[in-house]
Scaffold this motif. Structure first.
Motif, short mmCIF file in Angstrom:
data_model
loop_
_atom_site.label_atom_id
_atom_site.label_comp_id
_atom_site.label_asym_id
_atom_site.label_seq_id
_atom_site.Cartn_x
_atom_site.Cartn_y
_atom_site.Cartn_z
N LEU A 165 0.86 -1.18 0.00
CA LEU A 165 0.00 0.00 0.00
C LEU A 165 0.90 1.23 0.00
CD1 LEU A 165 -2.42 -1.05 2.91
CD2 LEU A 165 -2.68 -1.51 0.46
N ASN A 167 0.99 4.43 1.73
CA ASN A 167 0.25 4.95 2.88
C ASN A 167 0.10 6.47 2.84
OD1 ASN A 167 2.66 5.99 3.91
ND2 ASN A 167 3.03 4.22 5.23
N ARG A 211 -5.42 4.00 -9.26
CA ARG A 211 -5.24 3.70 -7.84
C ARG A 211 -4.27 2.54 -7.61
NH1 ARG A 211 -11.60 3.27 -7.05
NH2 ARG A 211 -11.19 2.19 -9.00
N THR A 229 -3.50 3.97 -1.26
CA THR A 229 -4.67 4.10 -0.38
C THR A 229 -5.15 5.55 -0.27
OG1 THR A 229 -3.30 4.35 1.59
CG2 THR A 229 -4.02 2.13 1.06
N LEU A 232 -8.20 5.89 -2.32
CA LEU A 232 -9.38 5.06 -2.02
C LEU A 232 -10.24 5.78 -0.99
CD1 LEU A 232 -7.80 1.51 -1.50
CD2 LEU A 232 -8.75 2.44 -3.60
N VAL A 235 -10.41 1.89 2.86
CA VAL A 235 -9.43 0.83 2.64
C VAL A 235 -9.96 -0.47 3.23
CG1 VAL A 235 -7.03 0.12 2.94
CG2 VAL A 235 -7.58 2.54 2.83
N LEU A 241 -8.87 -6.66 -0.10
CA LEU A 241 -8.16 -5.86 -1.09
C LEU A 241 -7.39 -6.77 -2.05
CD1 LEU A 241 -7.79 -2.91 -1.79
CD2 LEU A 241 -5.80 -2.83 -0.29
#
Ligand SMILES: [Zn+2]
Ligand SMILES: [Zn+2]
Length: 265
Positions: A165, A167, A211, A229, A232, A235, A241
């Motif tokens: 991910l 972050n 994304r 993320t 999004l 999450v 996911l």
């Protein structure tokens, strides 16, 4: 994100199981599952080096919750589930637990054959019911687990790295869909072989979706799905996911990339 590759029934079941995890992890919250003094050295993954405290009653109740969810979503499996349930004595539960932790797919295939149930069903059930223990273990082992750097696979349970991910700080954080461990890694570096030489890791972008990207390594031919993320609204849990981005696995694999170890499931 695209989810049409996974059938809606299967996705609904997985989402229900994901909600059960939260319940199960809560049920384990007052227990200590890792028997710590067994760890020697700083080798990863850690889980194969420790014993997990197992409570037959809890594990059995997780399996029963799971069977209920499976039966509601796939009523055609009702009879098979009754057959399995009848076989789950204390000894079998302990064996299931132990073999699920080490992902012994041979044991479960053999068990399914001997008991005339679909091959995927015992391993599916045993694995899902063991995950709250793995998740709890990753919380207990937090201080011993690396928070960053290259570890090859999940430093806790050993699952091959396959998802990261971006972050909220813009850092790349690998996340294990099996035990929920996370660890940061240099952004343009291969999660499998660690290569960060210029031009080695290619970023494959998707035309229709900004994304997510695939990081593909020229050296070892491994890939990682990288999901931003920050783009999004919400999450989902890592295992959801992972499923919702399964189209990225197909794209990477079509292009000849794979996960570095054979332990895929
Ligand atoms: Zn893990
Ligand atoms: Zn690599």
């Amino acid at each position: 994100m695209k989810t049409e590759i996974i059938s809606p029934v299967y996705m609904k079941l997985q989402e229900e199981i994901s909600a059960l995890y939260e319940q199960w992890v809560r049920a384990l919250s007052q227990q200590t599952v890792v028997i710590k003094e067994k760890i020697d050295g700083k080798q990863f993954p850690l889980l194969p080096q420790v014993d997990l405290q197992f409570n037959e009653k809890d594990y059995h109740s997780f399996l029963q919750d799971l069977f209920k969810a499976v039966k509601e979503n796939k009523p055609e499996l009702g009879e098979d589930l009754v057959k399995i349930e009848a076989k789950l004595d204390g000894e079998t539960l302990a064996k299931w637990f132990q073999e699920a932790v080490i992902v012994n797919t041979y044991y479960f295939a053999d068990w399914a054959e001997k008991n005339s149930v679909p091959e995927w069903l015992p391993v599916f059930a045993a694995e899902h019911a063991v995950r709250p223990y793995l998740h709890k273990a990753s919380i207990e082992l937090q201080d011993e687990l690396p928070k960053q750097g290259h570890t090859g696979g999940c430093p806790c349970c050993g699952e091959p790295a396959r998802m990261a991910l971006i972050n909220k700080n813009g850092k790349k954080e690998l996340i294990c869909p099996r035990c929920h461990s996370t660890w940061e890694q240099k952004k343009i570096a291969c999660a499998h072989c660690g290569s960060d030489a210029q031009g080695e890791v290619m970023v494959l972008k998707l035309e229709e979706d900004e994304r997510a990207e695939i990081y593909a390594c020229k050296s070892c031919k491994g890939y990682t799905k990288v999901i931003d993320t920050r783009k999004l609204l919400e999450v989902p849990a890592p295992e959801i996911l992972d499923l919702k981005t399964i189209h990225l696995d197909y794209i990477a694999q079509e292009k000849g990339y794979g996960l570095s170890e054979d332990k895929q499931h």
